[in-house]
Structure formats: C-alpha cells, structure tokens
Design a protein around this motif. Structure first.
Motif, short mmCIF file in Angstrom:
data_model
loop_
_atom_site.label_atom_id
_atom_site.label_comp_id
_atom_site.label_asym_id
_atom_site.label_seq_id
_atom_site.Cartn_x
_atom_site.Cartn_y
_atom_site.Cartn_z
N GLU A 35 -4.41 24.48 -0.84
CA GLU A 35 -4.97 23.37 -0.05
C GLU A 35 -3.90 22.36 0.33
OE1 GLU A 35 -8.13 21.95 -2.54
OE2 GLU A 35 -9.52 23.52 -1.87
N LEU A 36 -3.04 22.03 -0.61
CA LEU A 36 -1.96 21.08 -0.33
C LEU A 36 -1.04 21.62 0.75
CD1 LEU A 36 -0.81 18.35 -1.22
CD2 LEU A 36 0.57 19.58 -2.89
N ALA A 37 -0.71 22.90 0.66
CA ALA A 37 0.15 23.52 1.67
C ALA A 37 -0.54 23.55 3.03
CB ALA A 37 0.55 24.93 1.25
N GLN A 38 -1.83 23.85 3.03
CA GLN A 38 -2.56 23.91 4.29
C GLN A 38 -2.58 22.54 4.97
OE1 GLN A 38 -6.68 25.10 3.94
NE2 GLN A 38 -6.75 25.77 6.06
N LYS A 39 -2.80 21.49 4.20
CA LYS A 39 -2.78 20.14 4.77
C LYS A 39 -1.40 19.81 5.33
CE LYS A 39 -6.39 18.21 1.85
NZ LYS A 39 -6.70 17.33 0.72
N GLY A 40 -0.37 20.19 4.59
CA GLY A 40 0.99 19.94 5.05
C GLY A 40 1.31 20.70 6.33
N GLN A 41 0.86 21.96 6.41
CA GLN A 41 1.12 22.77 7.60
C GLN A 41 0.46 22.17 8.85
OE1 GLN A 41 3.25 25.15 7.86
NE2 GLN A 41 3.47 26.08 5.86
N GLN A 42 -0.70 21.56 8.65
CA GLN A 42 -1.40 20.96 9.78
C GLN A 42 -0.62 19.77 10.35
OE1 GLN A 42 -5.21 20.04 8.06
NE2 GLN A 42 -5.99 22.12 8.35
N ALA A 44 2.79 19.44 10.02
CA ALA A 44 4.21 19.77 10.24
C ALA A 44 4.51 19.79 11.74
CB ALA A 44 4.53 21.13 9.62
N SER A 45 5.70 19.27 12.06
CA SER A 45 6.08 19.21 13.47
C SER A 45 7.26 20.11 13.80
CB SER A 45 6.40 17.77 13.87
OG SER A 45 7.47 17.28 13.09
N SER A 46 7.78 20.83 12.80
CA SER A 46 8.89 21.74 13.06
C SER A 46 8.83 22.90 12.08
CB SER A 46 10.23 21.01 12.90
OG SER A 46 10.46 20.71 11.53
N THR A 47 9.53 23.97 12.43
CA THR A 47 9.57 25.11 11.52
C THR A 47 10.31 24.75 10.24
OG1 THR A 47 11.48 26.00 12.70
CG2 THR A 47 9.31 26.92 13.25
N ILE A 48 11.26 23.83 10.30
CA ILE A 48 11.96 23.40 9.08
C ILE A 48 10.96 22.78 8.12
CG2 ILE A 48 13.65 21.78 8.15
CD1 ILE A 48 15.27 22.18 10.73
N VAL A 54 6.11 25.72 2.64
CA VAL A 54 5.93 27.03 2.00
C VAL A 54 6.76 27.09 0.71
CG1 VAL A 54 6.29 29.53 2.22
CG2 VAL A 54 5.32 28.23 4.12
N GLU A 55 7.97 26.54 0.74
CA GLU A 55 8.79 26.50 -0.47
C GLU A 55 8.10 25.70 -1.57
OE1 GLU A 55 11.63 28.17 -1.15
OE2 GLU A 55 11.51 29.10 0.83
N GLY A 56 7.46 24.59 -1.19
CA GLY A 56 6.69 23.80 -2.16
C GLY A 56 5.52 24.57 -2.71
N GLN A 57 4.86 25.33 -1.85
CA GLN A 57 3.74 26.16 -2.28
C GLN A 57 4.22 27.23 -3.26
OE1 GLN A 57 1.69 28.08 0.97
NE2 GLN A 57 -0.14 28.45 -0.24
N LYS A 58 5.37 27.82 -2.97
CA LYS A 58 5.94 28.82 -3.88
C LYS A 58 6.24 28.19 -5.23
CE LYS A 58 9.49 30.72 -1.91
NZ LYS A 58 10.54 31.26 -1.05
N ASP A 59 6.82 26.99 -5.22
CA ASP A 59 7.11 26.29 -6.47
C ASP A 59 5.83 26.00 -7.25
OD1 ASP A 59 9.85 26.31 -6.00
OD2 ASP A 59 9.88 24.26 -5.19
N CYS A 60 4.78 25.63 -6.54
CA CYS A 60 3.49 25.38 -7.17
C CYS A 60 2.97 26.65 -7.86
CB CYS A 60 2.50 24.87 -6.12
SG CYS A 60 0.92 24.30 -6.78
N TYR A 61 3.04 27.77 -7.15
CA TYR A 61 2.63 29.05 -7.74
C TYR A 61 3.49 29.42 -8.95
CZ TYR A 61 -1.04 30.85 -4.71
OH TYR A 61 -2.24 31.07 -4.08
#
Length: 138
Positions: A35-42, A44-48, A54-61
């Motif tokens: 959910e946190l990643a999904q909110k962030g993706q919404q 986000a203004s660049s691929t960076i 996504v890196e944060g989501q991986k760290d969370c996992y």
C-alpha cells in the motif's frame, strides 16, 4: 488420562492461534509494504522516483522476511539470514544484469531500470511468500 488430552488440546489450540496470528501479522506487514509503495507510485513524477519507491518496497519485504526468520527459525537463524542475504544479492544481480547487459547498474532512472527493480521485487515477494507458506500452509 482425559485431563492430559484436554490440556494437550488446549496447548495445541493456543499454539495454532499464535501461529495464525503471527502469519496474519506478517501478511498485514506485507500489505502495508504494498500500500505504501502504491501510494508513492501514484505521486511519482519520474522513473527515478518510481525505482526508489520499488527499492523501498523491496527493503520493506526484506524486513518482513527477517522478522519471519527471527521468529520462526531460531535454531538456524544465522544460516538462514546469511542464505537470504546471498539469495537477495544474487537475484538482484541477475535481475539487473538481464535488463542492463552493457549499461548502468542499478537504478539508472530509465524504464529499463524500473523493469529490473520490479523483477527483483517479484523474486523477493516469492521468497517471502514461500516462508509464509512453510510457517502456515493454507
């Protein structure tokens, strides 16, 4: 004899309840990661930025995986943590090298970098899901 059976049954139910609660708690943590990643993706203004999310989501996992290992695999915790970290490094290297055979590595800020990060995330998710399945097959 009957009292011992009742006691064993109560202990079994208690252990089952604690295990079910722990697995539910882990699943809630994973859902929070998503959910946190999904909110962030919404937002986000660049691929960076998307790659960083996504890196944060991986760290969370990874943090959830480490909690599962800490709680459920106390006897061989050190070995499992070491193997998990090696697995993560190897899977990341593979995901990025498949996407970036001749260029920057990792997180170049391109759609290719985002694809590599997402591929790596899927590998980590599968690992964590397998840990959960082993702890509590459903």
């Amino acid at each position: 004899m009957c009292d011992v059976r009742k006691l064993l049954f109560c202990v079994f139910i208690s252990i089952l309840s604690v295990t079910a609660y722990a697995v539910t708690d882990y699943k809630a943590m994973l859902k929070s990661c998503d959910e946190l990643a999904q909110k962030g993706q919404q937002n986000a203004s660049s691929t960076i930025q998307m790659v960083r999310i996504v890196e944060g989501q991986k760290d969370c996992y990874k943090n959830v995986a480490n909690k599962i290992i800490d709680a459920e695999y106390a006897k061989n915790k050190q070995q499992m943590v070491s193997e998990f970290n090696n697995f993560i490094k190897i899977s990341s290297d593979m995901a990025y090298s498949m996407q970036y055979p001749d260029s920057c590595n990792p997180n170049c800020g391109t759609i290719v970098g985002l694809n590599a990060a997402n591929s790596d995330l899927e590998i980590i998710k599968a690992y964590v899901q397998q840990l959960l399945y082993i702890v509590s097959p459903e």
